[in-house]
Design an enzyme around this catalytic site. Sequence first.
Site, PDB file in Angstrom:
ATOM      1  N   ALA A   1       0.812  -1.358   0.120  1.00 34.01           N
ATOM      2  CA  ALA A   1      -0.025   0.085  -0.081  1.00 34.01           C
ATOM      3  C   ALA A   1       0.905   1.224   0.122  1.00 34.01           C
ATOM      4  O   ALA A   1       2.089   1.173  -0.127  1.00 34.01           O
ATOM      5  CB  ALA A   1      -0.876   0.039   1.200  1.00 34.01           C
TER       6      ALA A   1
ATOM      7  N   MET B   1       2.063   3.399   2.275  1.00 32.11           N
ATOM      8  CA  MET B   1       3.098   3.363   3.169  1.00 32.11           C
ATOM      9  C   MET B   1       4.199   2.506   2.762  1.00 32.11           C
ATOM     10  O   MET B   1       5.640   2.642   2.963  1.00 32.11           O
ATOM     11  CB  MET B   1       2.526   3.187   4.599  1.00 32.11           C
ATOM     12  CG  MET B   1       1.814   4.151   5.292  1.00 32.11           C
ATOM     13  SD  MET B   1       2.685   5.639   5.832  1.00 32.11           S
ATOM     14  CE  MET B   1       3.748   5.066   7.182  1.00 32.11           C
ATOM     15  N   GLY B   2       3.804   1.155   2.589  1.00 34.82           N
ATOM     16  CA  GLY B   2       4.696   0.293   2.088  1.00 34.82           C
ATOM     17  C   GLY B   2       5.848   0.567   0.751  1.00 34.82           C
ATOM     18  O   GLY B   2       7.040   0.486   1.039  1.00 34.82           O
TER      19      GLY B   2
ATOM     20  N   SER C   1       5.354   6.775  11.898  1.00 31.54           N
ATOM     21  CA  SER C   1       4.484   7.850  11.797  1.00 31.54           C
ATOM     22  C   SER C   1       5.012   8.675  10.945  1.00 31.54           C
ATOM     23  O   SER C   1       6.295   8.904  10.772  1.00 31.54           O
ATOM     24  CB  SER C   1       4.213   8.521  13.203  1.00 31.54           C
ATOM     25  OG  SER C   1       3.614   9.575  13.173  1.00 31.54           O
TER      26      SER C   1
ATOM     27  N   GLY D   1       2.896   9.151   7.935  1.00 34.08           N
ATOM     28  CA  GLY D   1       2.130   9.220   6.727  1.00 34.08           C
ATOM     29  C   GLY D   1       2.748   9.191   5.309  1.00 34.08           C
ATOM     30  O   GLY D   1       4.059   8.558   5.383  1.00 34.08           O
TER      31      GLY D   1
ATOM     32  N   LYS E   1       3.807   4.398  20.018  1.00 36.82           N
ATOM     33  CA  LYS E   1       3.136   5.021  18.932  1.00 36.82           C
ATOM     34  C   LYS E   1       1.725   5.287  19.103  1.00 36.82           C
ATOM     35  O   LYS E   1       1.092   5.939  18.791  1.00 36.82           O
ATOM     36  CB  LYS E   1       3.123   4.008  17.651  1.00 36.82           C
ATOM     37  CG  LYS E   1       2.470   4.225  16.635  1.00 36.82           C
ATOM     38  CD  LYS E   1       2.654   5.737  15.971  1.00 36.82           C
ATOM     39  CE  LYS E   1       2.451   5.554  14.165  1.00 36.82           C
ATOM     40  NZ  LYS E   1       0.886   5.570  14.237  1.00 36.82           N
TER      41      LYS E   1
ATOM     42  N   HIS F   1       1.129   8.399  20.923  1.00 36.02           N
ATOM     43  CA  HIS F   1       1.157   9.441  19.961  1.00 36.02           C
ATOM     44  C   HIS F   1       0.188   9.862  19.129  1.00 36.02           C
ATOM     45  O   HIS F   1      -0.158  10.924  19.007  1.00 36.02           O
ATOM     46  CB  HIS F   1       2.552   8.946  18.723  1.00 36.02           C
ATOM     47  CG  HIS F   1       2.311   9.865  17.540  1.00 36.02           C
ATOM     48  ND1 HIS F   1       1.577   9.472  16.579  1.00 36.02           N
ATOM     49  CD2 HIS F   1       3.380  10.771  17.006  1.00 36.02           C
ATOM     50  CE1 HIS F   1       1.902  10.323  15.686  1.00 36.02           C
ATOM     51  NE2 HIS F   1       2.815  11.083  15.775  1.00 36.02           N
ATOM     52  N   ASN F   2      -0.522   8.761  18.870  1.00 36.49           N
ATOM     53  CA  ASN F   2      -1.769   8.949  17.921  1.00 36.49           C
ATOM     54  C   ASN F   2      -2.959   9.563  19.041  1.00 36.49           C
ATOM     55  O   ASN F   2      -3.777  10.295  18.385  1.00 36.49           O
ATOM     56  CB  ASN F   2      -2.339   7.608  17.635  1.00 36.49           C
ATOM     57  CG  ASN F   2      -1.463   7.100  16.156  1.00 36.49           C
ATOM     58  OD1 ASN F   2      -0.280   7.343  16.153  1.00 36.49           O
ATOM     59  ND2 ASN F   2      -2.169   6.086  15.471  1.00 36.49           N
TER      60      ASN F   2
ATOM     61  N   GLU G   1      -2.214  12.939  18.904  1.00 39.90           N
ATOM     62  CA  GLU G   1      -2.491  13.378  17.571  1.00 39.90           C
ATOM     63  C   GLU G   1      -3.987  13.837  17.593  1.00 39.90           C
ATOM     64  O   GLU G   1      -4.548  14.884  17.109  1.00 39.90           O
ATOM     65  CB  GLU G   1      -2.285  12.384  16.461  1.00 39.90           C
ATOM     66  CG  GLU G   1      -2.528  12.639  15.193  1.00 39.90           C
ATOM     67  CD  GLU G   1      -2.308  11.524  14.177  1.00 39.90           C
ATOM     68  OE1 GLU G   1      -3.299  11.120  13.435  1.00 39.90           O
ATOM     69  OE2 GLU G   1      -1.316  11.172  14.214  1.00 39.90           O
TER      70      GLU G   1
ATOM     71  N   ARG H   1     -19.808   6.858  48.928  1.00 34.99           N
ATOM     72  CA  ARG H   1     -19.492   5.421  48.580  1.00 34.99           C
ATOM     73  C   ARG H   1     -19.522   4.640  49.848  1.00 34.99           C
ATOM     74  O   ARG H   1     -20.059   3.424  49.836  1.00 34.99           O
ATOM     75  CB  ARG H   1     -18.145   5.413  48.073  1.00 34.99           C
ATOM     76  CG  ARG H   1     -18.082   5.894  46.652  1.00 34.99           C
ATOM     77  CD  ARG H   1     -16.387   5.882  46.036  1.00 34.99           C
ATOM     78  NE  ARG H   1     -16.491   4.545  45.590  1.00 34.99           N
ATOM     79  CZ  ARG H   1     -15.627   3.601  45.844  1.00 34.99           C
ATOM     80  NH1 ARG H   1     -14.718   4.160  47.111  1.00 34.99           N
ATOM     81  NH2 ARG H   1     -15.426   2.294  45.552  1.00 34.99           N
TER      82      ARG H   1
END
Length: 490
Positions: free
Chosen positions: A13, A15-16, A130, A132, A185, A188-189, A192, A453
């Site tokens: 795809a 990225m690859g 990361s 894109g 990661k 990170h997201n 983001e 409680r």
Amino acid sequence: MQPQADIALIGLAVMGQNLILNMDDHGFTVVAYNRSTEKVDQFLANEAKGTKVLGAHSIAEMVAKLKKPRRVMMLVKAGKPVDEFIEQLIPHLEAGDIIIDGGNSLFDDTNRRQKYVESKGLLYIGTGVSGGEEGARNGPSIMPGGSPAAWPYVKDIFQAVSAKVEGNVPCCEWVGEMGAGHYVKMVHNGIEYGDMQLICEAYNIMKTGLGMSADEMHEVFAEWNRGDLDSYLIEISRDILGKKDDDGQPLVDKILDTAGQKGTGKWTVINSQDLGIPITLMAEAVYSRCVSALKDERVLASATLGGPNPALSEIAADPAKKAAFIADIKSALYASKIVSYAQGYMLMRAAAKDYGWNLNYGGIALMWRGGCIIRSRFLGKIKDAFDQNPALSNLLLDGYFKGEIDKAQSGWRNIVATAALKGIPVPAFSTALAFYDQYRSAVLPANLLQAQRDYFGAHTYERLDQPRGQFFHTNWTGKGGTTASSTYNV
């Protein structure tokens, strides 16, 4: 067949393909493989034409072209496809060979896979990647974790193809064992998600409250990108607001207001609940996307549910007041961003303690400084904070960030208050301020909550006049017994 390739990459795809071309640019020979093998031929005939990239039409052929120890990287959809490829790879690999998952896998899955792959005599790396499409091609942020013995065999490749920051320092360093790389990661997201929501709230106040055009907001974001808010997401927001459709109208105004998500932000929020860490801003960012998806319901509700007129006409009509208000929006955005990152680092610190990782917090900021989606000037200040004090418990307590919050606080409060009075939703700005006020409060009303409680569930409480760790129960009604419920912490 004489092995020629340094690494294989499965998954062609966007990225690859771009990561393969990046590796080729840096002198590494790559074997490209895809489940649909016709995609391999198309890639070699087009994007990879004129390169040293090799193709393979089977796992066996791919492995045969690799130098030892064989390094096989997967960039495939998270979940079942990763497990399926691992099963296909294992029979063709030998002790010491390395399987690398470069997709957005859940860190728990990486934990499980590392144990399984190592039981077969192989090594395993789970790495966040990361940046894109652009990052993969020109230099991403790479966050590897897994089998420590594997790192020396992939370090040169990963650091060569990663983004570089001041002094040609690579945005890639070993994170830790097991799922540590994928965990960082994931956080990170989550950050983001928060950054994007904060920017959208700033945009919405300018658009809905001040009635600003896309071109006017384009200029504001351009100015912001030259200062403290200099970042990739501010930069692309500037570009988006300046983009015109074929009819000359702003394209952004024609995009349906329903946001998608792939789940990494949700994973971050779920994990924070497991660890008992309040990443309130990221949670609001995730839920804001969920609310946006209720488009049809929102349209119906807008015709029924009342509220104030959001127009800030008096401010918009006065150039001086308008400029001051936009400056306050910037302050709210910057202060909220500091809170978001503080919460993200709180989560990573808790995870390191719970999962036995030794995370380098300044190093993580450096990995995020370039290549990735949240890259920004701001991250350099975070690295400085942890370099000066590796044991820093919270970014809000760092002298620099405390000073920045102090400078921004008045404008931040003005924006949250004004938005509430005018009915303009700012969930991320609001929750960031609420967290800040909670965190700086020596006393919170949780004493009443704990009494409640104990009243209905005999859950016990601690006392101010007794040492911590001693728990008490009161028979509040005079009708109950003296037996208390067991205590536990979330």
